[in-house]
Each structure stands twice: as structure tokens, then as C-alpha cells.
Write an enzyme that holds these catalytic residues in place. Sequence first.
Site, PDB file in Angstrom:
ATOM      1  N   ASP A  15       0.855  -1.199   0.000  1.00  0.00           N
ATOM      2  CA  ASP A  15       0.000   0.000   0.000  1.00  0.00           C
ATOM      3  C   ASP A  15       0.892   1.251   0.000  1.00  0.00           C
ATOM      4  O   ASP A  15       1.780   1.390   0.843  1.00  0.00           O
ATOM      5  CB  ASP A  15      -0.895  -0.019   1.248  1.00  0.00           C
ATOM      6  CG  ASP A  15      -1.949   1.079   1.235  1.00  0.00           C
ATOM      7  OD1 ASP A  15      -3.139   0.742   1.229  1.00  0.00           O
ATOM      8  OD2 ASP A  15      -1.579   2.275   1.263  1.00  0.00           O
ATOM      9  N   MET A  16       0.667   2.119  -0.975  1.00  0.00           N
ATOM     10  CA  MET A  16       1.484   3.327  -1.094  1.00  0.00           C
ATOM     11  C   MET A  16       1.207   4.282   0.075  1.00  0.00           C
ATOM     12  O   MET A  16       0.092   4.341   0.587  1.00  0.00           O
ATOM     13  CB  MET A  16       1.191   4.033  -2.421  1.00  0.00           C
ATOM     14  CG  MET A  16       1.475   3.178  -3.649  1.00  0.00           C
ATOM     15  SD  MET A  16       3.225   2.757  -3.833  1.00  0.00           S
ATOM     16  CE  MET A  16       3.861   4.331  -4.387  1.00  0.00           C
ATOM     17  N   ASP A 112      -3.937   2.479  -5.034  1.00  0.00           N
ATOM     18  CA  ASP A 112      -2.600   2.474  -4.413  1.00  0.00           C
ATOM     19  C   ASP A 112      -2.303   1.197  -3.638  1.00  0.00           C
ATOM     20  O   ASP A 112      -1.442   1.191  -2.771  1.00  0.00           O
ATOM     21  CB  ASP A 112      -2.414   3.721  -3.525  1.00  0.00           C
ATOM     22  CG  ASP A 112      -2.920   3.518  -2.121  1.00  0.00           C
ATOM     23  OD1 ASP A 112      -3.913   2.789  -1.940  1.00  0.00           O
ATOM     24  OD2 ASP A 112      -2.305   4.085  -1.197  1.00  0.00           O
ATOM     25  N   GLU A 113      -3.011   0.097  -3.954  1.00  0.00           N
ATOM     26  CA  GLU A 113      -2.748  -1.142  -3.214  1.00  0.00           C
ATOM     27  C   GLU A 113      -2.913  -2.376  -4.083  1.00  0.00           C
ATOM     28  O   GLU A 113      -3.666  -2.367  -5.057  1.00  0.00           O
ATOM     29  CB  GLU A 113      -3.657  -1.242  -1.984  1.00  0.00           C
ATOM     30  CG  GLU A 113      -5.103  -1.116  -2.320  1.00  0.00           C
ATOM     31  CD  GLU A 113      -6.025  -1.248  -1.115  1.00  0.00           C
ATOM     32  OE1 GLU A 113      -5.813  -2.151  -0.297  1.00  0.00           O
ATOM     33  OE2 GLU A 113      -6.970  -0.463  -1.037  1.00  0.00           O
TER      34      GLU A 113
HETATM   35  P1  TTP Z   1      -5.232   5.064   1.441  1.00  0.00           P
HETATM   36  O1  TTP Z   1      -4.199   4.030   1.103  1.00  0.00           O
HETATM   37  O2  TTP Z   1      -6.340   4.673   2.360  1.00  0.00           O
HETATM   38  O3  TTP Z   1      -4.528   6.354   2.074  1.00  0.00           O
HETATM   39  P2  TTP Z   1      -3.144   7.036   1.733  1.00  0.00           P
HETATM   40  O4  TTP Z   1      -2.381   6.259   0.717  1.00  0.00           O
HETATM   41  O5  TTP Z   1      -3.391   8.477   1.372  1.00  0.00           O
HETATM   42  O6  TTP Z   1      -2.381   7.032   3.117  1.00  0.00           O
HETATM   43  P3  TTP Z   1      -1.700   5.784   3.869  1.00  0.00           P
HETATM   44  O7  TTP Z   1      -0.251   6.123   3.935  1.00  0.00           O
HETATM   45  O8  TTP Z   1      -2.343   5.741   5.205  1.00  0.00           O
HETATM   46  O9  TTP Z   1      -1.966   4.565   3.041  1.00  0.00           O
HETATM   47  O10 TTP Z   1      -5.907   5.588   0.112  1.00  0.00           O
HETATM   48  C1  TTP Z   1      -5.186   5.743  -1.103  1.00  0.00           C
HETATM   49  C2  TTP Z   1      -5.651   6.975  -1.859  1.00  0.00           C
HETATM   50  O11 TTP Z   1      -7.039   6.879  -2.133  1.00  0.00           O
HETATM   51  C3  TTP Z   1      -5.463   8.265  -1.068  1.00  0.00           C
HETATM   52  O12 TTP Z   1      -4.176   8.849  -1.261  1.00  0.00           O
HETATM   53  C4  TTP Z   1      -6.577   9.132  -1.590  1.00  0.00           C
HETATM   54  C5  TTP Z   1      -7.649   8.165  -2.024  1.00  0.00           C
HETATM   55  N1  TTP Z   1      -8.751   8.156  -1.029  1.00  0.00           N
HETATM   56  C6  TTP Z   1      -9.863   8.966  -1.264  1.00  0.00           C
HETATM   57  O13 TTP Z   1      -9.935   9.656  -2.275  1.00  0.00           O
HETATM   58  N2  TTP Z   1     -10.865   8.989  -0.309  1.00  0.00           N
HETATM   59  C7  TTP Z   1     -10.811   8.234   0.834  1.00  0.00           C
HETATM   60  O14 TTP Z   1     -11.734   8.297   1.675  1.00  0.00           O
HETATM   61  C8  TTP Z   1      -9.656   7.399   1.062  1.00  0.00           C
HETATM   62  C9  TTP Z   1      -9.541   6.565   2.313  1.00  0.00           C
HETATM   63  C10 TTP Z   1      -8.660   7.398   0.100  1.00  0.00           C
HETATM   64 MG    MG Z   2      -2.125   4.195   0.896  1.00  0.00          MG
END
Ligand code: TTP
Ligand code: MG
Length: 357
Positions: A15-16, A112-113
Amino acid sequence: MTLHAHPHRRILHIDMDAFFAAVEEKRNPELKGKPVVIGGRGDPTKRGVVSTANYEARKYGIYSSLPLRTAYKLCPRAIFLPVDYEAYAAVSRRFKTALRDISPIMEDVGIDEAYLDLSDKPETNEEICRKIKAGIDEKTGLTCSIGIAPNKLLAKIASDMEKPDGITILTEDAIEERLWPMPIRKLYGIGPKTEEHLKAMGIETIGQLAALPLEILVQRFGPSYGHYLYEAARGIDESPLITSWEPKSFSRETTFQVDEKNWQAIARTIAELTREVVSDLTAKGYAARNVSLKIRYSDFRTVTRACSTPETVQKEEEIRRLAFSCLKRVELTGRKVRLVGVRVGSLEKVAKISPPV
Ligand code: TTP
Ligand code: MG
């Protein structure tokens, strides 16, 4: 659909870190070290929600789905940027390429995963992780967090445990110590409704869930979901990676800056959303047999209307006509609309058609 099963599996969830924000920081290094919030059109005086915040901004209590205006109150000096979905999708494709270079047994689960099944690889966890991180860095310049476990359920929980740039190995013998103290919503498949239901039963942690007898879970949640919860609480998950994936629907929605009561303006927005949905549909090479419209009124009451056709539709004007026929079945007199959305579903793969010139 291709399924892969293995008796003793080594599954990775990658996960990014702060994905949208990290992409923005990469292309504008001046943002580094400053609180950055990505959401809506990037204007915190306007309506919209936070898509993500970088780790600097998270220190102020800003998180995904928070209204932008609230984020502004929490940290007025944060830098607010609009969502540039195209740019993030381009980086996402490079991230997935880096993973496919490691193994073709990859399940793409989100922007991102992804999961990898590396059960058959000879390398140690450490070597594998170094290779993955180097590949992602080379293709995107960004960092990720990796969870390693015997199944997808635990690997996903693990990747979230040591963010950012983490590596977490979660084995079956650590379930009691590391999984059970966690809140129930950390378990994949427990949404807000189940969380509420379980909390009403006095269940807050995964360990408390694991202490419930199977009969109770089946009685409360039905046989299928009841069994799922029983096993998930014990870290049991036999689900294989799904390495090829077909989309179920394409959709777009938008929130009006000011609640809208003008039919013409609502129809115009639906036409715009339809154009965007059709562009996705065409680019991915699908036709649809179902078009649906979502309307949220100013009081947040939400209605959906759907139309199905025996023949698939693919052209913008056909889909717009169906969306408008859904709109005719929505009560608008004396009401204001906050949000509209258009979705196409019941998809069928077709040859790609070139966009009209
Ligand atoms: P996530 O992997 O949940 O969050 P993240 O990558 O920003 O942070 P983390 O380091 O904790 O993993 O989500 C990936 C992307 O998806 C995030 O950058 C933006 C988008 N996203 C939304 O647009 N709305 C949301 O409610 C969530 C949770 C994520
Ligand atoms: Mg992420």
C-alpha cells in the site's frame, strides 16, 4: 477469473504511503515538510471532502473524508490542492508494473494497493521487500508499506501497522497478541453497520469478537457472513488472489457548490457526468445494459433510479437518454439537490470504439 491456492502461502499486501499527497510532493518538492491536503477542487472555503492528507497534515487531525472546511479550521496554513485523478492514475499504473515485474500473481485492488502471492519464491522476506521497494522507487520515486502474512486478510492488516515505509510480518502465532487487541473495524468486511451492531453487543475488539460462539454470529448475521466473521476474527482466510479482474460498473458523481433546484442545471450536470462515464466505458472497451442515477437532496435523503435495456448501450446519446428518463422519475418540485451521480452497470466487453472526432 484465475485463482491461485497454495497450502502454506506467503501473501504480501503493498500500500502506497499518503498516495495522492506523495504524488503531489514528488512533482512539486517545495511541498515537502509542509502540511498538504488533497480534496475536491482544492478550495477549502468550498464544499468537498479530503481525499487524503500527508503525514504532516495528519498531525492536525486531518484525515480522508473530513469536510475540507473542517480541515481548514484544523490547519489554516495547510496547502490545499485539487484532486488530479489522471496524474495519480498514471503513477498507479507504474506502481502496478513494478509489482508485475516481481510476480504475475498480482491482485489489483485499488489505486494504491495490491496483493502478491510469493509462496513459490526462494528469496527471504527481507530480500523480497528490498526488491519491491527498489522497483517502486525506480518507477515512481515513492514509498510504500508492505504487510506479509499467510493470507490476504492478515497481510492487509499488517501493511497498515507500520506506516510509512514499513515492513510488517504477521504470522499465525502472533494473532492473539497483535490482532486481538485491535478494534473490530480493522477487519476487512466489517463496515459501519456491522461495527454498530457488534458495539451494541458490547464487542469492541477483534479478540472479543473471537470469543463469540459461532451460533451467535450465525443467528445475528446469517450463515455466510456469520461464518466469515467467526473465521476472520481468528485470522483465517483461504481466499485466493484474483489475478484478472473485470469492472462491474463505471460511475461519476459531483456535489453542487450550492444546493441546486433548477431542473436545467441538474440536467446539464447529469449530461456532463454521463460524458465522463462514457469516456471510461469506451476507454476500457465495455458496453452497458443498466444506467442509474443517484440524487441526494439538501436534507441528505438519497434516491436512486435505474433503467435497463435488453440491448447493450455504448453511445453517449443513448446513455444520456436513459439517464434523463431516470431523472424524470425523481421528485424535484419544491426540493433542492445537493449531489448527483451517474452509473453504468451490467457491463459486457466489446471491441474498443474510437472516440468521435
Ligand atoms: P489510502 O491508502 O487509504 O490512504 P493514503 O495512501 O493516502 O495514506 P496511507 O499512507 O495511510 O496509506 O488511500 C489511497 C488513496 O485513495 C489516497 O491517497 C486518496 C484516495 N482516497 C480517497 O480519495 N478517499 C478516501 O476516503 C480514502 C480513504 C482514500
Ligand atoms: Mg495508501
